[in-house]
Design a protein around this motif. Structure first.
Motif, PDB file in Angstrom:
ATOM      1  N   ASN A 165      -1.944  -6.945   5.074  1.00  0.00           N
ATOM      2  CA  ASN A 165      -0.777  -6.485   4.318  1.00  0.00           C
ATOM      3  C   ASN A 165      -0.656  -4.967   4.352  1.00  0.00           C
ATOM      4  N   THR A 166      -1.773  -4.282   4.212  1.00  0.00           N
ATOM      5  CA  THR A 166      -1.746  -2.820   4.193  1.00  0.00           C
ATOM      6  C   THR A 166      -1.553  -2.237   5.591  1.00  0.00           C
ATOM      7  N   HIS A 168      -0.056  -3.593   8.043  1.00  0.00           N
ATOM      8  CA  HIS A 168       1.352  -3.831   8.393  1.00  0.00           C
ATOM      9  C   HIS A 168       2.226  -2.679   7.906  1.00  0.00           C
ATOM     10  N   LEU A 169       2.009  -2.258   6.663  1.00  0.00           N
ATOM     11  CA  LEU A 169       2.799  -1.164   6.100  1.00  0.00           C
ATOM     12  C   LEU A 169       2.495   0.155   6.803  1.00  0.00           C
ATOM     13  N   GLU A 170       1.224   0.401   7.082  1.00  0.00           N
ATOM     14  CA  GLU A 170       0.824   1.671   7.685  1.00  0.00           C
ATOM     15  C   GLU A 170       1.179   1.753   9.168  1.00  0.00           C
ATOM     16  N   ARG A 222       2.823  -9.153   9.533  1.00  0.00           N
ATOM     17  CA  ARG A 222       2.467  -9.568   8.178  1.00  0.00           C
ATOM     18  C   ARG A 222       2.666 -11.075   7.985  1.00  0.00           C
ATOM     19  N   GLU A 271       7.111  -7.159  -1.505  1.00  0.00           N
ATOM     20  CA  GLU A 271       6.948  -6.283  -0.351  1.00  0.00           C
ATOM     21  C   GLU A 271       5.632  -5.525  -0.373  1.00  0.00           C
ATOM     22  N   ASN A 272       5.213  -5.088  -1.554  1.00  0.00           N
ATOM     23  CA  ASN A 272       3.965  -4.350  -1.693  1.00  0.00           C
ATOM     24  C   ASN A 272       3.562  -4.335  -3.162  1.00  0.00           C
ATOM     25  N   ALA A 273       2.422  -3.738  -3.470  1.00  0.00           N
ATOM     26  CA  ALA A 273       1.929  -3.712  -4.847  1.00  0.00           C
ATOM     27  C   ALA A 273       2.883  -2.963  -5.774  1.00  0.00           C
ATOM     28  N   GLN A 276       5.601  -5.071  -7.281  1.00  0.00           N
ATOM     29  CA  GLN A 276       5.164  -5.835  -8.447  1.00  0.00           C
ATOM     30  C   GLN A 276       5.198  -4.968  -9.699  1.00  0.00           C
TER      31      GLN A 276
END
Length: 294
Positions: A165-166, A168-170, A222, A271-273, A276
């Motif tokens: 997950n991380t 993917h974002l980076e 992801r 989408e990410n923390a 939330q």
């Protein structure tokens, strides 16, 4: 047709089982393949070369950071690029937690989770400079759903999801796509755990086509692809809409709202923390009449 001509792929734990199948599949579609394993890597390279492919055997232990760094440098010296990394290397040390020596817990995490992180870290700057990369992490049903006697393995495999997950974002800016495979296959690691009839159906070759899609140019990112016996499914992590407890927030209030808290209607991935956090803050602000410019 999905091809990997002029691309270079590293497959860890590729001396047998799933890794061997992935390496052969990549080579058959044109990739130059690094067969990484501390056992039998030369045999797989010989298979690839006999079929007209190009491969390199490297015996780096993924739990050794220096060895991983040297492996990646050898690949760059040989071919000058790395397009694909399939993290497949792993070990088992199965016991219930009560009976397990914690050194075995740490060892399994070091090979699976830390080994994966080391390999990703080593190829990351190369993929960023290229503006292209495809990475697959390997989880399992144990990591997603649990399995008796596999607390160490399950913890390591669950960690793959957070890592994916991380990353993917980076990696999105540089077209580095990161996915996770959750396979059920007949390998040395599952021998003795599954009935013979099931093992005959769950051959690695039934899973590799999904992996090849995950490392293709048009791959998603992801995604947790679960696979076995020719069946492919996507495992999703979603969050329920939940319940806002107004007034005093007590354990009894949580218990009273439990049916609404757990109601799957409208559950969705986040989408990410931060998404939330934003969800909770905005709902609390609305209930209390607070204007959040967010």
């Amino acid at each position: 047709m999905i091809r990997f001509d002029d691309q270079v792929a590293i497959v860890t734990g590729a001396g047998a089982g799933l890794g061997r199948s992935h390496a052969l599949g990549l080579a058959a579609r044109g990739a130059k393949v690094v067969v990484n394993d501390i056992h039998a890597a030369d045999d797989v390279v010989a298979e690839i070369e006999a079929a007209g492919g190009e491969a390199l055997a490297l015996a780096a232990d993924v739990s050794d950071g220096q060895a991983v760094t040297e492996m990646v440098q050898q690949v760059m010296d040989r071919w000058g690029r790395i397009d694909i990394l399939i993290n497949n290397a792993g070990i088992l040390r199965d016991k219930t937690l009560a009976k397990m020596d914690m050194t075995d817990f740490a060892r399994v995490l070091d090979v699976h989770l830390m080994g994966t992180a080391r390999c990703c870290h080593a190829v990351w700057p190369i993929m960023r400079a290229q503006g292209y990369g495809r990475i697959v992490l390997t989880s399992s049903g144990s990591g997603l759903y649990g399995n008796f006697g596999q607390s160490n393995y399950a913890a390591a495999k669950a960690g793959m999801v957070g890592l994916m997950n991380t990353l993917h974002l980076e990696g999105a800016r540089d077209d580095i796509r990161v996915n996770t495979l959750a396979p059920t296959a007949a390998t040395a690691m599952t021998e003795g755990l599954l009935p013979e009839a099931a093992l005959a159906l769950l051959q690695p070759k039934t899973i590799t086509p999904g992996v090849l899609y995950l490392v293709s140019r048009d791959a998603p990112s992801r995604t947790i692809l679960s696979a076995g016996g020719g069946t492919f499914a996507v495992t999703q992590i979603t969050e329920t809409q939940g319940a806002l407890i107004e007034g005093e927030i007590t354990p009894e209030a949580v218990a009273g709202a439990w049916a609404q808290i757990t109601d799957p209607t409208g559950a969705e991935p986040l989408e990410n923390a931060f998404a939330q956090t934003r969800k909770y803050a905005l709902r609390a602000a609305k209930a209390q009449g607070v204007n959040l410019d967010w």
